[in-house]
Design a protein around this motif. Structure first.
Motif: not given
Length: 277
Positions: A24-25, A27-28
């Motif tokens: 998730a990090r 992608r951010r």
């Protein structure tokens, strides 16, 4: 901007507790394509499972020179071949030579490396190569395989002679967080044509400045891109676009699927490569 992490180890136990958060990090941070690299046959199975479970992740199959033993040059290569048949497995490796640690006898490393190159040629896949204090022998393999396979010398730190051999053979090199260290030879990155390099974290290892000393992860790729932009005198946007395109071409990545599913050949045909711009 979009970034690609062309080489990391998401199956490593360092990510066991928070792998979903790590992705998730990433992608951010704009890292939307990640290739998770295998170190042995069991790791290749784990890497493929991650690729099957998550969009934007692909895997490889191979045996790292540290893991070479009596079976690695023989029996285990059959498991590598089987795993490499999956469309989400986009390269053979990580293979190569490590004369720094010498965790395996050098002759066994050379035999395993040769078998990986032959398998890559057989399957029409690129090869991911580790080379540490073995530049002359690695360059010899690259020259011998020119026109039959293409590959990348990952975590590239020199010497210039190895870079020349790779470029002449139509291979690529990739740069890690070492490119952010003061000890890095910046001429290496300046001398690489725009279409012949990628960026990678090699996570969980080699975290870049300003994250040095921490566990590395794909979200840190932009730090490496920024360092290369400064070294090459280019914009961050240019480096991001070039390395995204180079990773896509080398591994044969299209959207959320591998182009192998449609019959394309990852890495392209080395005999069809045009001159560098």
């Amino acid at each position: 901007m979009r970034f690609a992490d062309s080489h990391c180890h998401l199956s490593d136990r360092a990510f066991a507790a928070d792998r979903t958060a790590v992705l998730a990090r990433a992608r951010r941070a704009g890292v939307h394509r990640v290739v998770t690299i295998a170190s042995d046959a069991a790791d290749a199975r784990a890497a493929l499972e991650l690729a099957r479970a998550h969009d934007g992740i692909w895997s490889t199959a191979g045996i790292h020179p540290h893991a070479v033993n009596g079976s690695a040059a023989g029996g285990d290569i059959g498991a590598v071949r089987d795993l490499a048949g999956h469309p989400l497995c986009t390269a053979i490796g990580e293979t190569g030579l490590d004369y720094h640690y010498d965790n395996a006898p050098r002759d066994a490393q050379r035999r395993s490396f040769a078998r990986h190159v032959e398998l890559a040629a057989e399957l029409g896949l690129p090869v991911v190569v580790h080379s540490r204090e073995a530049a002359a022998d690695t360059a010899a393999v690259i020259r011998e395989s020119a026109g039959r396979v293409t590959g990348v010398v990952h975590c590239f730190t020199g010497p210039g002679e190895l870079l020349a051999a790779a470029i002449d053979a139509g291979w690529l090199v990739s740069f890690t967080g070492i490119a952010t260290f003061r000890s890095f030879d910046t001429t290496l990155a300046r001398d690489v044509p725009r279409d012949r390099y990628m960026i990678e974290t090699d996570a969980p290892y080699l975290a870049p400045v300003p994250r040095r000393g921490r566990r590395n992860e794909p979200a840190f790729v932009p730090h490496i891109a920024a360092a290369l932009a400064r070294i090459r005198g280019e914009s961050l946007e240019r480096v991001a676009a070039d390395t995204w395109a180079n990773t896509e071409r080398f591994y044969g990545l299209v959207g959320g699927e591998s182009s192998r599913a449609e019959g394309a050949r990852p890495g392209g045909d080395p005999q069809e490569r045009g001159p560098s711009p």
